[in-house]
Design a protein around this motif. Structure first.
Motif, PDB file in Angstrom:
ATOM      1  N   LEU A  84      74.300 -38.811  -3.764  1.00  0.00           N
ATOM      2  CA  LEU A  84      74.174 -38.566  -2.323  1.00  0.00           C
ATOM      3  C   LEU A  84      73.242 -37.383  -2.060  1.00  0.00           C
ATOM      4  O   LEU A  84      72.422 -37.423  -1.140  1.00  0.00           O
ATOM      5  CB  LEU A  84      75.565 -38.292  -1.710  1.00  0.00           C
ATOM      6  CG  LEU A  84      75.548 -37.895  -0.229  1.00  0.00           C
ATOM      7  CD1 LEU A  84      74.977 -39.016   0.636  1.00  0.00           C
ATOM      8  CD2 LEU A  84      76.969 -37.549   0.247  1.00  0.00           C
ATOM      9  N   ALA A 140      81.154 -33.057  -6.059  1.00  0.00           N
ATOM     10  CA  ALA A 140      82.520 -33.504  -6.345  1.00  0.00           C
ATOM     11  C   ALA A 140      82.671 -33.809  -7.819  1.00  0.00           C
ATOM     12  O   ALA A 140      81.675 -34.048  -8.516  1.00  0.00           O
ATOM     13  CB  ALA A 140      82.846 -34.762  -5.530  1.00  0.00           C
ATOM     14  N   GLY A 157      73.232 -34.835  -7.206  1.00  0.00           N
ATOM     15  CA  GLY A 157      74.015 -36.072  -7.340  1.00  0.00           C
ATOM     16  C   GLY A 157      73.359 -37.196  -6.556  1.00  0.00           C
ATOM     17  O   GLY A 157      72.295 -37.042  -5.953  1.00  0.00           O
ATOM     18  N   LEU A 213      80.138 -46.102  -3.346  1.00  0.00           N
ATOM     19  CA  LEU A 213      78.807 -45.574  -3.015  1.00  0.00           C
ATOM     20  C   LEU A 213      77.753 -45.933  -4.076  1.00  0.00           C
ATOM     21  O   LEU A 213      78.026 -45.880  -5.267  1.00  0.00           O
ATOM     22  CB  LEU A 213      78.933 -44.050  -2.921  1.00  0.00           C
ATOM     23  CG  LEU A 213      77.922 -43.262  -2.122  1.00  0.00           C
ATOM     24  CD1 LEU A 213      77.893 -43.704  -0.669  1.00  0.00           C
ATOM     25  CD2 LEU A 213      78.240 -41.771  -2.207  1.00  0.00           C
TER      26      LEU A 213
HETATM   27  N1  LIG Z   1      80.431 -42.584  -6.025  1.00  0.00           N
HETATM   28  C1  LIG Z   1      81.311 -43.265  -5.302  1.00  0.00           C
HETATM   29  O1  LIG Z   1      81.534 -44.468  -5.504  1.00  0.00           O
HETATM   30  C2  LIG Z   1      82.049 -42.579  -4.195  1.00  0.00           C
HETATM   31  C3  LIG Z   1      82.978 -43.307  -3.438  1.00  0.00           C
HETATM   32  C4  LIG Z   1      83.642 -42.660  -2.390  1.00  0.00           C
HETATM   33  C5  LIG Z   1      83.393 -41.336  -2.126  1.00  0.00           C
HETATM   34  N2  LIG Z   1      82.511 -40.647  -2.894  1.00  0.00           N
HETATM   35  C6  LIG Z   1      82.282 -39.234  -2.590  1.00  0.00           C
HETATM   36  O2  LIG Z   1      80.926 -39.103  -2.219  1.00  0.00           O
HETATM   37  C7  LIG Z   1      80.451 -37.799  -2.578  1.00  0.00           C
HETATM   38  C8  LIG Z   1      79.144 -37.918  -3.330  1.00  0.00           C
HETATM   39  O3  LIG Z   1      79.359 -38.705  -4.489  1.00  0.00           O
HETATM   40  P1  LIG Z   1      78.167 -39.047  -5.510  1.00  0.00           P
HETATM   41  O4  LIG Z   1      78.364 -40.448  -5.961  1.00  0.00           O
HETATM   42  O5  LIG Z   1      76.877 -38.597  -4.960  1.00  0.00           O
HETATM   43  O6  LIG Z   1      78.595 -38.101  -6.733  1.00  0.00           O
HETATM   44  P2  LIG Z   1      77.744 -37.665  -8.010  1.00  0.00           P
HETATM   45  O7  LIG Z   1      76.501 -38.461  -8.141  1.00  0.00           O
HETATM   46  O8  LIG Z   1      78.709 -37.652  -9.149  1.00  0.00           O
HETATM   47  O9  LIG Z   1      77.318 -36.181  -7.648  1.00  0.00           O
HETATM   48  C9  LIG Z   1      78.259 -35.168  -7.550  1.00  0.00           C
HETATM   49  C10 LIG Z   1      77.538 -33.866  -7.764  1.00  0.00           C
HETATM   50  O10 LIG Z   1      78.501 -32.813  -7.680  1.00  0.00           O
HETATM   51  C11 LIG Z   1      78.077 -31.792  -8.551  1.00  0.00           C
HETATM   52  N3  LIG Z   1      79.195 -30.929  -8.934  1.00  0.00           N
HETATM   53  C12 LIG Z   1      80.238 -31.227  -9.736  1.00  0.00           C
HETATM   54  N4  LIG Z   1      81.024 -30.147  -9.899  1.00  0.00           N
HETATM   55  C13 LIG Z   1      80.453 -29.139  -9.197  1.00  0.00           C
HETATM   56  C14 LIG Z   1      80.769 -27.780  -8.990  1.00  0.00           C
HETATM   57  N5  LIG Z   1      81.848 -27.223  -9.561  1.00  0.00           N
HETATM   58  N6  LIG Z   1      79.955 -27.038  -8.203  1.00  0.00           N
HETATM   59  C15 LIG Z   1      78.855 -27.575  -7.645  1.00  0.00           C
HETATM   60  N7  LIG Z   1      78.485 -28.860  -7.812  1.00  0.00           N
HETATM   61  C16 LIG Z   1      79.281 -29.629  -8.575  1.00  0.00           C
HETATM   62  C17 LIG Z   1      77.529 -32.535  -9.750  1.00  0.00           C
HETATM   63  O11 LIG Z   1      76.621 -31.723 -10.415  1.00  0.00           O
HETATM   64  P3  LIG Z   1      76.461 -31.857 -12.011  1.00  0.00           P
HETATM   65  O12 LIG Z   1      75.909 -33.209 -12.254  1.00  0.00           O
HETATM   66  O13 LIG Z   1      75.523 -30.752 -12.305  1.00  0.00           O
HETATM   67  O14 LIG Z   1      77.818 -31.693 -12.605  1.00  0.00           O
HETATM   68  C18 LIG Z   1      76.872 -33.743  -9.149  1.00  0.00           C
HETATM   69  O15 LIG Z   1      75.482 -33.576  -9.008  1.00  0.00           O
HETATM   70  C19 LIG Z   1      81.601 -37.150  -3.349  1.00  0.00           C
HETATM   71  O16 LIG Z   1      82.339 -36.340  -2.482  1.00  0.00           O
HETATM   72  C20 LIG Z   1      82.468 -38.325  -3.776  1.00  0.00           C
HETATM   73  O17 LIG Z   1      83.816 -37.948  -3.950  1.00  0.00           O
HETATM   74  C21 LIG Z   1      81.820 -41.236  -3.912  1.00  0.00           C
END
Ligand SMILES: NC(=O)c1ccc[n+]([C@@H]2O[C@H](COP(=O)([O-])OP(=O)(O)OC[C@H]3O[C@@H](n4cnc5c(N)ncnc54)[C@H](OP(=O)(O)O)[C@@H]3O)[C@@H](O)[C@H]2O)c1
Length: 281
Positions: free
Chosen positions: A12, A59, A10, A150
């Motif tokens: 992060l 997530a 992902g 993010l």
């Molecule tokens: N993005 C934002 O604006 C934002 C804001 C506040 C907080 N956050 C938090 O920051 C953190 C990182 O966010 P991000 O933007 O990096 O998210 P992201 O790019 O959507 O990456 C999330 C990763 O989680 C993996 N994932 C999903 N389901 C899974 C499972 N069952 N088992 C293992 N891996 C799994 C996904 O893999 P696949 O692609 O293979 O499904 C994806 O690579 C999260 O906790 C999010 O809630 C994000």
């Protein structure tokens, strides 16, 4: 130090790999190698490595889709987080879990602090809120870092705005929801600061300052020297399924009290991002 990362593919996760690969021994997992909803698989993988730190960057992050895919959002964001906490406790690993500003309802007229009450408005927010509570219930050596808006190496608001600016002369953006954009690079600094301590608990970890999505978009256009006109919309004029908090600005109170805050003003972090990661876009 052995660091075990889930959600490594992902936005992060990729930044963690970039920043930590030369300093630490990394064990990186995407969904393909470890699904965090499977408690046995999680425990087997953690038992094998016995990491010093587990970082949960995995997530279910699609806020709109979660409204109709409630069970999966709760499985990943709540049960998945609990599975990791349980294994970390069993194998004496520290857990760094990433949470969100969307655990709040946005009705506060000041920035949210770490111990303000949760009152999430969406399924995504509820599932992340339950994830935090389950980790706290399990106990152990956990850090919960709540971040917001993010962006980094992946699909995000900044890249969407840059793409739209090439396609359109005018873009309308919501102007009455406030929060803080946060660069994954800066979040990684906070993760590293926290994980090297034993000051366990809940932290807010966003860049400093605040803005509306409209102001964020304007700053992106100015910093990227784009001429596209940004217009402000109200939340009511931009109907979506998931309700968002109107004010989700967070104060990094605990990072500051512990002497761990390295967060830059969001405008500075954005400039860094545009200069170093968006040149080719
Ligand atoms: N993005 C934002 O604006 C934002 C804001 C506040 C907080 N956050 C938090 O920051 C953190 C990182 O966010 P991000 O933007 O990096 O998210 P992201 O790019 O959507 O990456 C999330 C990763 O989680 C993996 N994932 C999903 N389901 C899974 C499972 N069952 N088992 C293992 N891996 C799994 C996904 O893999 P696949 O692609 O293979 O499904 C994806 O690579 C999260 O906790 C999010 O809630 C994000």
């Amino acid at each position: 130090m052995k660091i075990f990362v889930v959600g490594a593919n992902g936005q992060l996760g990729r930044e963690i790999k970039r920043q930590f690969q030369d300093k630490y021994e990394l064990f990186l997992h995407g969904t393909d190698t470890l699904n965090i909803t499977n408690s046995d698989a999680v425990d087997t993988a953690i038992a094998k490595v016995k990491p010093d730190v587990v970082i949960n960057a995995a997530a279910y992050t699609n806020v709109e889709k979660a409204e109709e895919d409630c069970d999966n959002a709760f499985q990943v964001n709540a049960i998945g987080a609990e599975n990791l906490a349980t294994s970390c406790k069993k194998h004496d690993s520290k857990l760094v879990h990433i949470s969100t500003d969307y655990v709040f309802d946005g009705t506060k007229d000041k920035p949210y602090e770490e111990f303000d009450l949760h009152n999430p408005l969406s399924i995504y927010g509820r599932s992340k809120s339950l994830g935090e509570k389950l980790i706290e219930q399990v106990g152990g050596k956990y850090f919960i870092l709540r971040t917001s808006w993010l962006y980094g190496d992946g699909n995000n608001f900044v890249r969407t705005m840059l793409r739209l600016s090439r396609e359109k002369s005018e873009i309308s953006v919501v102007g009455d929801q406030y929060g803080t954009p946060t660069y994954t690079k800066d979040l990684c600094w906070a993760i590293e600061k926290a994980m090297c301590t034993t000051f366990y608990g809940v932290y807010h970890a966003s860049n400093e300052g605040s803005c509306s999505w409209y102001e964020f978009a304007k700053e992106i256009m100015t910093a990227a020297k784009c001429k596209t006109i940004i217009k402000s919309l109200t939340t009511a004029e931009y109907p979506v399924k998931a309700k968002r908090p109107m004010n989700s600005v967070m104060e990094n109170r605990m990072l500051k009290l512990r002497g761990l805050n390295t967060m830059r003003p969001w405008q500075e972090a954005l400039k860094d991002y545009l200069e170093h990661e968006c040149q080719q876009l």
